[in-house]
Each structure stands twice: as C-alpha cells, then as structure tokens.
Design a protein around this motif. Structure first.
Motif, short mmCIF file in Angstrom:
data_model
loop_
_atom_site.label_atom_id
_atom_site.label_comp_id
_atom_site.label_asym_id
_atom_site.label_seq_id
_atom_site.Cartn_x
_atom_site.Cartn_y
_atom_site.Cartn_z
N THR A 115 -23.30 -89.08 44.79
CA THR A 115 -22.23 -88.35 44.12
C THR A 115 -22.09 -86.94 44.66
O THR A 115 -21.01 -86.36 44.59
CB THR A 115 -22.49 -88.30 42.60
N SER A 116 -23.16 -86.38 45.22
CA SER A 116 -23.05 -85.07 45.86
C SER A 116 -22.13 -85.15 47.08
O SER A 116 -21.36 -84.22 47.34
CB SER A 116 -24.43 -84.57 46.29
N SER A 118 -19.63 -87.32 47.37
CA SER A 118 -18.28 -87.44 46.82
C SER A 118 -17.75 -86.08 46.35
O SER A 118 -16.59 -85.74 46.59
CB SER A 118 -18.26 -88.42 45.64
N ARG A 119 -18.61 -85.32 45.67
CA ARG A 119 -18.18 -84.01 45.18
C ARG A 119 -17.87 -83.08 46.34
O ARG A 119 -16.92 -82.30 46.27
CB ARG A 119 -19.25 -83.40 44.28
N ARG A 123 -14.29 -81.32 47.01
CA ARG A 123 -14.11 -79.87 47.16
C ARG A 123 -13.39 -79.55 48.47
O ARG A 123 -12.61 -78.59 48.54
CB ARG A 123 -15.47 -79.16 47.13
N LYS A 133 -11.36 -77.05 40.63
CA LYS A 133 -12.09 -78.30 40.45
C LYS A 133 -11.48 -79.11 39.32
O LYS A 133 -11.10 -78.56 38.29
CB LYS A 133 -13.56 -78.03 40.13
N THR A 136 -14.70 -82.92 35.03
CA THR A 136 -15.70 -83.93 35.37
C THR A 136 -15.34 -85.28 34.76
O THR A 136 -15.49 -86.33 35.41
CB THR A 136 -17.09 -83.49 34.88
N TRP A 143 -15.36 -90.45 41.99
CA TRP A 143 -16.43 -90.29 42.97
C TRP A 143 -17.09 -91.64 43.28
O TRP A 143 -17.34 -91.97 44.45
CB TRP A 143 -17.49 -89.32 42.44
N ASP A 299 -19.68 -74.96 46.58
CA ASP A 299 -19.65 -76.42 46.59
C ASP A 299 -20.94 -76.96 46.03
O ASP A 299 -21.99 -76.32 46.03
CB ASP A 299 -19.48 -76.94 48.03
N CYS A 300 -20.86 -78.27 45.66
CA CYS A 300 -22.02 -79.01 45.15
C CYS A 300 -22.51 -78.40 43.85
O CYS A 300 -23.68 -78.43 43.58
CB CYS A 300 -23.18 -79.06 46.16
#
Length: 300
Positions: A115-116, A118-119, A123, A133, A136, A143, A299-300
């Motif tokens: 998922t990191s 995808s995130r 971004r 953003k 969630t 994601w 990011d992240c």
C-alpha cells in the motif's frame, strides 16, 4: 548588474507571455522535486516487488509461476546467470519447508509495503495535478485494486510484448496502446475520479511512450548489465541494477504525468480536453470536506 537583472526579468516576462506552456512545464520540472518523487516511487516499487516475488514462488500454482517467469524474461530479456537466478526463485525448490517459510515472510512484507507503493503512485498523480490527498476512506480500496491490476498486467507482459505470437513488430504498438489505457486508468483511479478521462490522455500518452522506449532499451541493456553485476558483486549487484532501472522508469512516469497535466490544462489542448473537475465538496485548490491533507505534506 542591475541592468542585467532588469534584462533578465524582461526576457523572462516575454517568454512567459509568448510560451506559457513551456514556461509552466519548466517551472514544474525545476521546482517540483520530481526526481525525488520518482526515486521514492522506485524504492517503494522495489520493496513491494521483491517479497511479492518470493510469495508467488511459494504459494502460486505452477502455471502462474511459469507465466510470471516468461513475462519477466520478456521484460528484461534475461539470459545466462540472471535467468538461472530467476529460475531458482520461481522454479521448484528441493526444500519445500524453507520455500514456504520464505514465501510467508515475503507475503507479510509485501502486504505491509504494497500500500505504500500505491500511496506513492497516488501522490505522484496528485502532485502532477496539484490536488490534495484524497480521503483515506475514498482512496484505500483504490490502492488495493490498483495493485491487483498491476500484478495482472505484469503477468501478461510476455504475450503482450510478443504481439500474442505475431512478433515484436506487432508487440511494440500493442504494448504502447495497452500502456496508454493502463496509465489513463491509473490516474483516474488513484485521483478518485477528480479529473475526467480526456484531460488524462496527454500524461498517459507520454507515460506510455516513456515506458515503451524503456521496455525496448531493457531488452538490450539489462541482460548484459544484470549478468555483469551478478558476476562482479553477486546478489547485491542484482539489487543495485534493478533498483537503478526502476528509478529511471519511475522518474519517466513522474515527469510524464506532470508534463501531461500541464499540457492538458493550458491552451490549446485545454480547449479540446475540457476543464479539470473537482471532487464533490472540494473547493478549487483546497481540501475535500476538510478531510484531505494539504499537498505539501511529505509522501508516504
């Protein structure tokens, strides 16, 4: 010195008036930390891909492993020692318990890091379009869907690049057209439908052109580079070579999305592609329903 500064300001103002698109692209490329974003994206991709490879080797059916091996060979033109290393990972292992234990660890790490990735891709898309953003609860399922789709795309790279048996001359245009669709869908999905389909087309075409060119380059460059790195540095050389290639690919995608977003929002393409839409409840340039994080957040 004052005269030179005044002349520079005059030239800059003249260039901005005559070439607004090129000026905006140059400003975004120089001031957006795009190379850093591409590097982070590549690192997240690598951290997700390597453990997932071991998980697939441990738990996937033989037909899936064989298809993935053929696709990776097609992507990188693997020969010699690098092909042997791939065969050892995806092929049958004599120690089944060790293989399953390694695969279980790889699956846990892959799920934690996927998922990191995808995130990070989300971004990249949001920065390209200067959007905050997404919430969630709106983005989380996207994601996961994007990751599953990406795995399926990698899985069919072999037949796609071979033109479904017709050869490279058919495979190259097919790969390009498929890539355009994938990158349009990627932006539309990860942006949570905040941008219509048509404005996403320039970025998708540029990203498809970049990845198609790099795909052809990889078949020529990567086999020699991987085998040399394995011979000189062992597995560490393999890691460094693959990570370097991923950085180039992810940087190309990052630049393509950013340039495509500028082209889509500036004349003359903006007249044909239409204006950018905002998410429900989102003020232009603001946050959505107060739940979105400002785009300046790391990011992240």
């Amino acid at each position: 010195m004052v005269r030179w500064a005044a002349r520079w300001r005059h030239l800059r103002a003249s260039a901005e008036a005559r070439l607004p698109v090129l000026t905006e692209i140059a400003s975004r490329l120089l001031g957006g930390n795009l190379l850093d974003a591409g590097t982070r994206l590549a690192a997240q991709a690598f951290l997700a891909a390597v453990p997932l490879l071991f998980a697939v080797a441990a738990f996937a059916p033989a037909s899936v492993r064989d298809q993935l091996r053929d696709s990776l060979r097609a992507m990188f033109g693997l020969t010699g020692r690098s092909d042997v290393e791939l065969q050892q990972v995806l092929g049958g292992s004599t120690d089944e318990e060790l293989r399953e234990a390694t695969g279980a660890v790889g699956l846990v790490i892959a799920l934690a890091s996927a998922t990191s990735f995808s995130r990070a891709m989300a971004r990249v898309c949001e920065r390209a379009w200067a959007l905050p953003k997404a919430r969630t609860r709106v983005a989380a399922w996207r994601w996961v869907v994007w990751l599953l789709a990406l795995f399926l795309v990698v899985l069919v790279q072999g037949p796609v690049r071979d033109g479904f048996g017709a050869g490279l001359w058919v495979g190259v245009p097919v790969f390009f057209l498929v890539s355009v669709g994938i990158w349009m869908w990627t932006q539309h999905l990860l942006l949570a439908k905040r941008v219509p389909w048509l404005p996403l087309l320039p970025g998708a075409i540029l990203a498809a052109a970049a990845t198609s060119a790099l795909a052809l380059t990889a078949r020529v460059y990567m086999p020699t580079a991987l085998n040399r790195a394995l011979g000189e540095y062992g597995s560490l050389g393999l890691v460094l070579t693959m990570l370097s290639w991923l950085i180039v690919v992810c940087a190309g995608i990052t630049f393509a999305f950013t340039i495509g977003a500028v082209l889509a929002q500036e004349p003359p393409l903006s007249h044909y592609l239409g204006p950018r839409s905002e998410a429900p409840g989102e003020a232009p340039g603001g946050t959505a329903d107060g739940d979105a994080t400002p785009s300046s957040e790391p990011d992240c």
